[in-house]
Design a protein around this motif. Structure first.
Motif, PDB file in Angstrom:
ATOM      1  N   ARG A  15       0.845  -1.185   0.000  1.00  0.00           N
ATOM      2  CA  ARG A  15       0.000   0.000   0.000  1.00  0.00           C
ATOM      3  C   ARG A  15       0.880   1.234   0.000  1.00  0.00           C
ATOM      4  O   ARG A  15       0.556   2.239   0.569  1.00  0.00           O
ATOM      5  CB  ARG A  15      -0.860  -0.015   1.245  1.00  0.00           C
ATOM      6  CG  ARG A  15      -1.716  -1.231   1.273  1.00  0.00           C
ATOM      7  CD  ARG A  15      -2.424  -1.395   2.587  1.00  0.00           C
ATOM      8  NE  ARG A  15      -3.033  -2.698   2.642  1.00  0.00           N
ATOM      9  CZ  ARG A  15      -4.257  -2.922   3.094  1.00  0.00           C
ATOM     10  NH1 ARG A  15      -4.978  -1.933   3.539  1.00  0.00           N
ATOM     11  NH2 ARG A  15      -4.755  -4.135   3.109  1.00  0.00           N
ATOM     12  N   ILE A  16       2.033   1.099  -0.596  1.00  0.00           N
ATOM     13  CA  ILE A  16       2.992   2.197  -0.536  1.00  0.00           C
ATOM     14  C   ILE A  16       2.919   2.972  -1.834  1.00  0.00           C
ATOM     15  O   ILE A  16       3.009   2.418  -2.917  1.00  0.00           O
ATOM     16  CB  ILE A  16       4.397   1.632  -0.329  1.00  0.00           C
ATOM     17  CG1 ILE A  16       4.415   0.811   0.957  1.00  0.00           C
ATOM     18  CG2 ILE A  16       5.402   2.738  -0.249  1.00  0.00           C
ATOM     19  CD1 ILE A  16       5.672   0.026   1.135  1.00  0.00           C
ATOM     20  N   THR A  17       2.779   4.281  -1.714  1.00  0.00           N
ATOM     21  CA  THR A  17       2.736   5.103  -2.907  1.00  0.00           C
ATOM     22  C   THR A  17       4.148   5.396  -3.386  1.00  0.00           C
ATOM     23  O   THR A  17       5.118   5.225  -2.659  1.00  0.00           O
ATOM     24  CB  THR A  17       2.033   6.426  -2.600  1.00  0.00           C
ATOM     25  OG1 THR A  17       2.824   7.120  -1.618  1.00  0.00           O
ATOM     26  CG2 THR A  17       0.652   6.193  -2.036  1.00  0.00           C
ATOM     27  N   ASP A  18       4.233   5.865  -4.613  1.00  0.00           N
ATOM     28  CA  ASP A  18       5.540   6.217  -5.170  1.00  0.00           C
ATOM     29  C   ASP A  18       6.194   7.314  -4.348  1.00  0.00           C
ATOM     30  O   ASP A  18       7.409   7.332  -4.181  1.00  0.00           O
ATOM     31  CB  ASP A  18       5.378   6.679  -6.617  1.00  0.00           C
ATOM     32  CG  ASP A  18       5.037   5.519  -7.528  1.00  0.00           C
ATOM     33  OD1 ASP A  18       4.586   5.761  -8.659  1.00  0.00           O
ATOM     34  OD2 ASP A  18       5.230   4.366  -7.108  1.00  0.00           O
ATOM     35  N   ASP A  19       5.360   8.230  -3.865  1.00  0.00           N
ATOM     36  CA  ASP A  19       5.917   9.319  -3.058  1.00  0.00           C
ATOM     37  C   ASP A  19       6.615   8.795  -1.827  1.00  0.00           C
ATOM     38  O   ASP A  19       7.692   9.261  -1.457  1.00  0.00           O
ATOM     39  CB  ASP A  19       4.801  10.274  -2.618  1.00  0.00           C
ATOM     40  CG  ASP A  19       4.374  11.189  -3.757  1.00  0.00           C
ATOM     41  OD1 ASP A  19       3.288  11.759  -3.676  1.00  0.00           O
ATOM     42  OD2 ASP A  19       5.160  11.310  -4.715  1.00  0.00           O
ATOM     43  N   GLN A  20       5.974   7.820  -1.183  1.00  0.00           N
ATOM     44  CA  GLN A  20       6.580   7.275   0.025  1.00  0.00           C
ATOM     45  C   GLN A  20       7.891   6.582  -0.290  1.00  0.00           C
ATOM     46  O   GLN A  20       8.858   6.660   0.463  1.00  0.00           O
ATOM     47  CB  GLN A  20       5.620   6.295   0.691  1.00  0.00           C
ATOM     48  CG  GLN A  20       4.513   7.011   1.441  1.00  0.00           C
ATOM     49  CD  GLN A  20       3.418   6.071   1.886  1.00  0.00           C
ATOM     50  OE1 GLN A  20       3.299   4.970   1.358  1.00  0.00           O
ATOM     51  NE2 GLN A  20       2.616   6.510   2.830  1.00  0.00           N
ATOM     52  N   LEU A  24      11.436   7.522   1.370  1.00  0.00           N
ATOM     53  CA  LEU A  24      12.271   6.568   2.105  1.00  0.00           C
ATOM     54  C   LEU A  24      13.630   6.422   1.451  1.00  0.00           C
ATOM     55  O   LEU A  24      14.648   6.321   2.131  1.00  0.00           O
ATOM     56  CB  LEU A  24      11.579   5.212   2.170  1.00  0.00           C
ATOM     57  CG  LEU A  24      10.340   5.156   3.053  1.00  0.00           C
ATOM     58  CD1 LEU A  24       9.623   3.842   2.853  1.00  0.00           C
ATOM     59  CD2 LEU A  24      10.721   5.318   4.509  1.00  0.00           C
ATOM     60  N   VAL A  25      13.644   6.400   0.122  1.00  0.00           N
ATOM     61  CA  VAL A  25      14.913   6.231  -0.569  1.00  0.00           C
ATOM     62  C   VAL A  25      15.813   7.430  -0.320  1.00  0.00           C
ATOM     63  O   VAL A  25      17.022   7.273  -0.133  1.00  0.00           O
ATOM     64  CB  VAL A  25      14.672   6.017  -2.077  1.00  0.00           C
ATOM     65  CG1 VAL A  25      15.957   6.155  -2.844  1.00  0.00           C
ATOM     66  CG2 VAL A  25      14.080   4.646  -2.321  1.00  0.00           C
ATOM     67  N   SER A  26      15.218   8.621  -0.283  1.00  0.00           N
ATOM     68  CA  SER A  26      16.079   9.783  -0.037  1.00  0.00           C
ATOM     69  C   SER A  26      16.590   9.769   1.395  1.00  0.00           C
ATOM     70  O   SER A  26      17.713  10.203   1.665  1.00  0.00           O
ATOM     71  CB  SER A  26      15.335  11.087  -0.327  1.00  0.00           C
ATOM     72  OG  SER A  26      14.321  11.279   0.616  1.00  0.00           O
TER      73      SER A  26
END
Lengths: 92, 205
Positions: A15-20, A24-26
């Motif tokens: 349920r993770i959006t691309d924004d999330q 997280l990656v940043s």
């Protein structure tokens, strides 16, 4: 936005959006010395993950090397009491 | 096994509203409270105090294990260092629990048996489907898998949980390297230099 939400509800897996993911990656990027200074929009998620894996592997290697040296040093030192005294005085 | 501790702030409320929004524990996305906790935890790994606590625990453990060394000395040191590191995490993170759990031989072996069975079943199902074309996961997913294997206990985690574990694990590893480097330098220098020099500089720093 609503289409994303309905899609994730159906899949039930993520349920993770691309924004999330970007966020997280940043966050992760800030921890990797190689990538810390760079702008997050210039480094792809794939690169961040790759560098993370490389970094963890290099840390593991360092720990292994240090374990080697440490085991040699511990074996070669003569008396336990000498080591203990030195280390205790230096750590406290 | 989902980690319960990071989700402490969510009450176990089972009203229908909550059920609809109910997130699986492994898929829990970190809320603002979690992020604070996470960054505070990571800052802790970077303090001098934490490093000193780790160093003294490690030295104690090494001196004890010297008497009963079953494997090669270097491996013994590595395992002890990892174990003490996991203990220093005080059970808050999954990777630490995974390291400590793997020490218990029986549990780890049965876990591995189950994992192996799963993998072979998947492979035999996939083969007839593929005709000439290799089905590759997207690059990000592949690397995520690799990362999951590098971080202890990371294989079953969701994306966000894995990244959280990774952040903490990296900070802990860095501390481990700093501490072990310092100890090695102390022991290496102790035989050649008088300790008073280092003692003086230690107090001043």
């Amino acid at each position: 936005m609503s289409s994303r939400r309905s899609r994730s509800r159906q899949s039930g897996v993520s349920r993770i959006t691309d924004d999330q993911i970007t966020d997280l990656v940043s966050k992760l990027q800030q921890l990797i010395p190689e990538l810390r200074g760079r702008r997050s929009d210039k480094v792809s998620a794939s690169k961040v993950l790759q560098e993370t894996c490389n970094y963890i592997r290099s840390l593991h290697r360092e720990v292994d090397d240090l374990s080697d040296r440490l085991s040699e040093l511990l074996a070669s030192t003569d008396t336990d009491s000498d080591q203990a005294a030195i280390i205790r005085s230096l750590l406290m | 096994m989902a980690s319960l501790i990071p989700n402490l702030e969510h009450s176990p409320d089972m009203s229908p509203e909550f059920k609809r929004k109910k997130r699986r524990k492994t898929d829990e996305t970190p809320g603002p409270f979690d992020r604070n906790q996470g960054s505070q935890r990571i800052k802790r790994w970077r303090t001098e105090r934490e490093q000193q606590i780790y160093s003294s625990k490690l030295i104690e453990a090494l001196r004890r294990s010297r008497r009963t060394s079953s494997s090669t000395p270097a491996k013994e040191v590595r395992e002890t260092a990892d174990r003490v590191l996991a203990v220093s995490a005080k059970g808050t993170m999954r990777w630490s629990r995974a390291i400590l759990a793997s020490r218990l031989g029986v549990g780890a072996k049965t876990m591995r048996k189950h994992k192996k069975a799963k993998v072979t079943a998947n492979r035999s199902l996939r083969k007839p489907e593929i005709k000439g074309e290799k089905r590759k996961l997207p690059a990000v997913e592949r690397k995520l898998k690799v990362l999951g294997r590098l971080v202890p206990g990371g294989r079953k985690l969701s994306f966000s949980n894995l990244l959280e574990e990774t952040s903490d694990y990296i900070a802990a590893l860095e501390m481990q390297v700093r501490a072990m480097t310092a100890i090695t330098e102390l022991l290496a220098g102790a035989g050649t230099q008088p300790p008073t020099d280092r003692l003086g500089s230690r107090i001043n720093s």
